[in-house]
Scaffold this active site. Structure first.
Site, PDB file in Angstrom:
ATOM      1  CD  GLN B 123       0.003   1.217   3.143  1.00  0.00           C
ATOM      2  OE1 GLN B 123      -0.202   2.255   2.526  1.00  0.00           O
ATOM      3  NE2 GLN B 123       0.546   1.197   4.341  1.00  0.00           N
ATOM      4  CB  SER B 126       1.524   7.594   4.722  1.00  0.00           C
ATOM      5  OG  SER B 126       0.508   7.574   5.669  1.00  0.00           O
ATOM      6  CB  SER B 158       2.785  -2.076   4.987  1.00  0.00           C
ATOM      7  OG  SER B 158       2.653  -1.242   6.102  1.00  0.00           O
ATOM      8  CD  GLU B 241      -5.655   0.146   6.623  1.00  0.00           C
ATOM      9  OE1 GLU B 241      -6.042   1.203   6.104  1.00  0.00           O
ATOM     10  OE2 GLU B 241      -4.490  -0.091   6.931  1.00  0.00           O
TER      11      GLU B 241
END
Lengths: 294, 374
Positions: B123, B126, B158, B241
């Site tokens: 992902q 951020s 991640s 999520e």
């Protein structure tokens, strides 16, 4: 598997709410604390007409019962509801419109409204006894009129399920009181202004209320599952979680309201003291946690 | 209202339990080069048994099982202490987004490879200045012939150290602000112009990476949904999520059961309350999820309850692991399972939107409190 309340159960809860919202339950509770039982008994009769008192005898399920008792806790209806609507049926005794007061030492040491109850029963591991109302004691919740029980004659066998019913209904009452504390605090936070705006816009207030609703939302499924199984471990989990969630809602509610919540004129105190009293009734948190780990 | 499992679910559970009992192995961490490879092999084996994506449609490698059966599968998976899912970002964040917003072509191209972990996804939400405030992101997407050129920087990504692909939002309308003008992209991490810098986490392993994009070409076919509508598309992912998918109750039930067993060895009365509360919390979360599954089966969609979920499990997970470490005493320092789990649990209140953000969402969307200054 369908783990959600049925439309009928939601309608039943709404019908109880509709009735109790038009009555002044808080005033009835305050009168009850002053030994004027008239207004409270009027509520009692109205709820009997809705079928609440003999719900289990009339074929209702324990889930129906906890749904109803949660509403009684919400509106702070005074009187020995748990004893009468939940415990008595487990002993195979029909209430027939009578009030019951049930003790189960050491977990339920005092008889609620025992001076006016028509049926007084003491649950012990050896059997069920009747009892007489002894010395009057004053509860932290002034609406709970407590009496020392004086054990009388053996009237039946021991019934383990009766204790589960008592603990389960107490959990439901706790959850209802907690939900009222949350709802009322949310409403207040949307109206009350400080420093020129609603206090509910402040993150510090939001986060308190978010934690309280989370605790209540997660306790409710434990209550419903315990009503499906009536298994001791499930009942204990529900009692602990409902007690914790209600206590959090009480502390949060008082903090959100400030000094107005600390007055006897406000309904908050009726629930706050009830939550404290019920936390230890029908098994302390330590007792119930012990059963969870057993 | 009932908690009875249907016959078909019981049969499925028996099959899953038996397969796991015969096949579960302990693998090295997937945040190491060797572990990553071993996990790919494990995922392929799961896929061969058609157990990697049981809730997906059959055509993409799944079995099209109900949400309830998926929850039961997860309970069995965690109870068997089976390996963590190396492709969890893909399986539980990107895949639900593709099911909701992807084209049939995208679904057919991407999902079968994801099901076997032939392509592992990272992902890329951020950015250095954004954190939980995703709407503050600055990385840009500029239209070009047949696609887009991505530039900028992502961080806390991640799985990106070893993953093949990534998904994330980029600002495609230079004059736009906040939630507007964002586009959802799928990106090949081997493409020209992508630089991956692994970041070691508290456990010393590269669980994160920084991603640098210098005019990276992404074809139009790798845009999900309408350009400029990325925020709305991403919300599907965020709800998944925070809510059901990524943190199924099975994980916490398995941990709570292990904690109760650990406590039974000492029966330390000073910790009994915390152990009991852990079990009660895990059971509450399971039942709450059964309630959500029932409502979803009856046509509801996930709303702010995702945030209620996340607040609850993130705190439960930390407290369960802290309790376990306290029970272990001095041995906690060298035990591997509980300290590893504890380190991982500490991330829970941070990722997927911090717990403070979740509290704001619960207060505003569930309780209807006014929006205020942050």
């Amino acid at each position: 598997m369908r783990f959600a309340l049925s439309a009928e159960q939601q309608d039943f809860a709404a019908a109880i709410d509709a009735y109790l919202s038009t009555a002044d339950c808080d005033a009835a509770a305050r009168s009850w604390a002053e030994d004027d039982l008239g207004p409270g008994m009027k509520l009692w009769h109205g709820l009997t007409d809705l079928g609440l008192l003999d719900l289990l005898d009339a074929g209702g399920s324990l889930v129906d019962l906890v749904v109803a008792v949660e509403r009684l806790g919400y509106h702070a209806v005074p009187g020995p509801w748990v004893d009468t609507a939940a415990v008595l049926p487990a002993l195979s005794i029909e209430s027939g419109g009578r009030l019951a007061s049930v003790v189960a030492p050491p977990h339920v040491p005092y008889g609620l409204d025992a001076d006016v109850a028509d049926v007084r029963l003491m649950l012990t591991p050896d059997g069920t006894y009747d009892f007489a109302a002894g010395e009057r004691l004053s509860s932290v919740d002034r609406v709970r009129r407590l009496f020392e029980p004086e054990r009388g004659n053996r009237v039946g066998d021991a019934v383990a399920l009766a204790f589960e019913h008592g603990a389960l209904a107490t959990a439901a009452q706790l959850l209802g009181a907690g939900q009222w504390l949350l709802d009322t605090s949310v409403t207040y936070a949307k109206q009350r202004k400080q420093y020129g705006r609603e206090i509910g816009g402040y993150q510090a207030i939001k986060h308190l209320l978010a934690d309280a609703v989370t605790a209540l939302e997660l306790a409710r499924p434990l209550l419903h599952a315990a009503a499906l199984t009536a298994a001791p471990r499930d009942v204990s989990a529900a009692k602990v979680a409902a007690g914790q969630a209600a206590a959090l809602a009480a502390k949060t509610g008082l903090q959100v309201h400030g000094a107005i919540g600390y007055t006897a004129e406000h309904g908050l105190g009726l629930r706050l003291t009830k939550v404290r009293a019920l936390a230890a009734a029908w098994g302390t948190p330590a007792f119930h946690r012990g059963r969870v780990l057993a | 209202m009932d908690l009875d499992l249907p016959e078909s679910t019981l049969a499925f559970r028996a099959e899953v339990r038996e397969w796991l009992a015969e096949n579960v192995v302990k693998l090295p961490s997937f945040d190491t080069a060797e572990g990553f490879t071993r996990h790919r092999e494990w995922e392929a084996k799961l896929a061969d048994a058609r157990l990697s994506v049981v809730s997906w449609p059959v055509e993409f490698g799944g079995r099209d099982v109900s949400l309830l059966d998926w929850l039961i599968f997860e309970e069995e998976y965690y109870a068997a202490a089976a390996p963590g899912r190396v492709n969890q970002n893909g399986l539980f964040m990107l895949a639900p987004t593709l099911f909701s917003h992807g084209t049939p072509e995208q679904q057919a191209r991407i999902l079968p490879k994801m099901a076997r972990s032939e392509e592992v996804w990272a992902q890329a939400w951020s950015e250095p200045e954004a954190g939980s405030d995703i709407a503050a992101l600055r990385s840009t997407a500029t239209p070009t012939s047949g696609g887009w050129l991505l530039s900028g920087q992502k961080t806390w990504s991640s799985r990106a150290a070893f993953a093949d692909k990534a998904f994330g939002l980029f600002r495609s309308d230079p004059g736009s602000e906040r939630h507007r003008g964002l586009t959802y992209f799928m990106i090949d991490l081997r493409a020209e112009g992508v630089q991956v810098r692994p970041i070691n986490q508290l456990d010393g392993e590269p669980g994160f990476a920084e991603l640098f994009f210098d005019e990276v070409f992404v074809p139009d076919e790798d845009v999900i949904g309408t350009p400029g509508e990325g925020w709305r598309v991403a919300m599907t992912t965020a709800n998944n999520e925070r809510g059901l998918s990524l943190r199924s109750p099975g994980r916490f039930l398995a941990t709570a059961d292990r904690l109760v067993r650990l406590w039974s060895e000492s029966r330390d009365p000073a910790l009994a309350d915390r152990v009991a509360d852990a079990w009660i919390g895990a059971r509450a979360y399971q039942l709450y999820t059964f309630g959500t599954a029932t409502r979803l089966a009856e046509g509801a969609s996930l709303g702010p309850e995702s945030s209620v979920n996340k607040l609850f499990w993130s705190q439960l997970d930390v407290s369960m692991h802290e309790t376990a470490l306290d029970l272990l005493g001095p041995a906690a320092e060298v035990d591997d399972t509980w300290p590893d789990g504890w380190l991982f649990s500490l991330a829970g209140p941070i990722y997927g939107g911090t717990d403070q953000i979740q509290r704001n969402i619960v207060a505003e969307r569930l309780l209807g409190l006014p929006r205020g200054d942050r």
